[in-house]
Design an enzyme around this catalytic site. Structure first.
Site, PDB file in Angstrom:
ATOM      1  N   CYS A 178       1.042  -1.008   0.020  1.00  0.00           N
ATOM      2  CA  CYS A 178      -0.130   0.245  -0.089  1.00  0.00           C
ATOM      3  C   CYS A 178       0.943   1.100  -0.033  1.00  0.00           C
ATOM      4  O   CYS A 178       1.375   1.552   1.164  1.00  0.00           O
ATOM      5  CB  CYS A 178      -0.876   0.112   1.161  1.00  0.00           C
ATOM      6  SG  CYS A 178      -1.946   1.593   1.273  1.00  0.00           S
ATOM      7  N   CYS A 225      -0.699   4.460   2.205  1.00  0.00           N
ATOM      8  CA  CYS A 225      -0.692   4.150   3.945  1.00  0.00           C
ATOM      9  C   CYS A 225      -0.252   2.852   4.064  1.00  0.00           C
ATOM     10  O   CYS A 225       0.705   2.384   4.112  1.00  0.00           O
ATOM     11  CB  CYS A 225      -2.522   4.805   4.310  1.00  0.00           C
ATOM     12  SG  CYS A 225      -3.612   3.980   3.491  1.00  0.00           S
ATOM     13  N   SER A 226      -1.226   1.747   4.478  1.00  0.00           N
ATOM     14  CA  SER A 226      -0.903   0.631   5.139  1.00  0.00           C
ATOM     15  C   SER A 226      -1.946  -0.100   5.123  1.00  0.00           C
ATOM     16  O   SER A 226      -2.278  -0.983   5.842  1.00  0.00           O
ATOM     17  CB  SER A 226      -0.513   0.806   6.772  1.00  0.00           C
ATOM     18  OG  SER A 226      -1.676   1.581   7.395  1.00  0.00           O
ATOM     19  N   CYS A 227      -2.662  -0.282   3.920  1.00  0.00           N
ATOM     20  CA  CYS A 227      -3.760  -1.037   3.681  1.00  0.00           C
ATOM     21  C   CYS A 227      -3.193  -2.612   3.698  1.00  0.00           C
ATOM     22  O   CYS A 227      -2.312  -2.911   3.106  1.00  0.00           O
ATOM     23  CB  CYS A 227      -4.651  -0.786   2.415  1.00  0.00           C
ATOM     24  SG  CYS A 227      -5.175   0.865   2.671  1.00  0.00           S
TER      25      CYS A 227
END
Lengths: 211, 219
Positions: free
Chosen positions: A112, A115-117
């Site tokens: 991702c 962000c941090s998906c």
């Protein structure tokens, strides 16, 4: 982002930052509790859920089932969300799952960049490196370089596909079943499935590594 | 918005550093910041796109100097401040200074499991047909909105093909502004690495992003 927790180089810096932030979080929790916005027991349950219940063991069971049950593998690749729900892994950050399969000619990697998906119901919360600037910047342009950082290389002929989770679809890699595991039970196979092999930054363990 | 969070392809020195036997959290405050973030979404009723924008919409030096959960913390502080739930002076003082605002609902212990199970599906019914089909060539528009978007900079202006039609999903560019869900068709779009970067180390690389219809035009 200074989130790679490099204790060799930034230990003192991290430590002082940490205590200041620790105080701020404590103050915030006590204000929110006093205002009646937060049930502290709910916070404990949230933490316990992701520290002890939801993690990469879930994904490993999905992979092991796909390795032993061809019909399940087909359902999993066709509709990841419902096939994963068959094992009762559902919910937050896994509402829409797509499973991508590695083959001798193709290797998949998930990132991702924004962000941090990450697919929480099957992998739990993401590790620090997954959220770090080096991974988020490098994975889409130089995935082979990333794999070297993880200590392995793929044959030059293997095609690499990178999946950038920019929407609410979450991706899980179905790694290849290691050789020498004929006749193994689902449970035994699950022990070979590492978290990183389901992100695409690693390979499953080989039989001798769990013997 | 263009910002430091949009990291794909940005030159970054230093390797990826996996941590052996990494714990889920690295400090007690990370546990609490994580849980407070999830719990306060029930109270504040902000959506995930508002949360992301609150984390990302900050100067690069601020974003890059904060650790992951420090960014989460800054995000909820902003969202709570905007809604008058907790003011900055209260956090600074470490105690309640202003009257409590009435809220509809808080997250109770017994509701946690159900709330997590339910999650927040983003697919919506639509009668509008999808503009693109698998195999179509599309160009990612070269847009730079000041507001939240999920089209990464490294694909903007580049041509790829529709890999998969993913259904109609809540549109973050609208939802993040409180302007409604405005569901749009979502597609997996695949690009050749060599088209994105002339100096790509592996010319056979392909990269896919998930992009909403308004991000795309026929190529």
């Amino acid at each position: 982002m200074s989130s790679d927790h490099d204790h060799h180089h930034h230990h003192d810096h991290d430590h002082s930052e940490l205590s200041e932030t620790e105080l701020r979080v404590r103050a915030l929790e006590s204000i929110l509790t006093e205002k009646g916005y937060v049930d502290p027991a709910a916070l404990d349950v949230l933490i316990e859920t992701y520290e002890t219940k939801v993690g990469p063991r879930n994904g490993a069971r999905v992979v092991a089932r796909a390795w032993t049950d061809p019909d399940y593998r087909e359902r999993l690749l066709k509709d990841g969300t419902s096939a994963v729900a068959e094992l009762d892994y559902v919910g937050r950050q896994g509402e829409h799952l797509v499973v991508v399969e590695n083959t001798p000619d193709l290797h998949n990697m998930v990132v991702c960049t924004l962000c941090s998906c990450y697919p929480w119901p099957v992998l739990g919360l993401p590790p620090v490196w997954y959220k770090s600037a080096p991974y988020r910047s490098k994975a889409v342009k130089d995935p082979r370089g990333v794999l070297k950082d993880f200590g392995f290389e793929l044959p030059p002929g293997t095609k690499i596909r990178v999946w950038d989770s920019t929407a609410e679809i979450r991706y899980l890699v179905l790694p290849m079943r290691p050789a020498g595991t004929e006749g193994w039970s689902e449970e035994r196979l699950a022990d070979l499935v590492t978290r990183d092999s389901m992100i695409g930054t690693g390979l499953p363990k080989r039989p001798h590594e769990v013997a | 918005m263009d910002g430091a969070h949009d990291m794909g392809g940005v030159p970054w020195s230093g390797p990826v550093r996996p941590e052996p036997n990494e714990p889920v959290f690295h400090a007690e405050w990370e546990r609490r910041a994580f849980a407070l973030t999830l719990a306060m979404a029930t109270v504040g009723r902000w959506n995930i796109d508002m949360s992301r924008f609150a984390r990302e919409n900050r100067p690069p030096e601020d974003y890059l100097s904060k650790s992951y959960y420090e960014i989460w913390l800054a995000g909820i502080e902003r969202l709570m401040g905007e809604r008058g739930l907790v003011a900055a002076d209260e956090i600074a003082a470490g105690r309640v200074l202003h009257p409590v605002k009435n809220v509809d609902k808080i997250l109770k212990r017994d509701d946690v499991a159900a709330v997590l199970r339910r999650g927040g599906p983003t697919e919506r019914e639509t009668t509008r047909p999808a503009l693109f089909a698998a195999g179509d060539r599309v160009r990612a528009k070269n847009i730079h909105p000041a507001t939240h978007t999920r089209l990464p900079q490294y694909v903007r202006g580049h041509v790829g093909h529709i890999e998969r039609v993913l259904g109609c999903h809540v549109f973050p560019d609208s939802n993040s502004r409180g302007a409604g869900e405005d569901p749009q068709w979502l597609y997996t779009v695949t690009f050749a690495g060599a088209d994105l970067w002339p100096d790509v180390p592996d010319p056979a690389l392909t990269v896919s992003v998930d992009a909403w219809e308004p991000y795309l035009e026929r190529a």
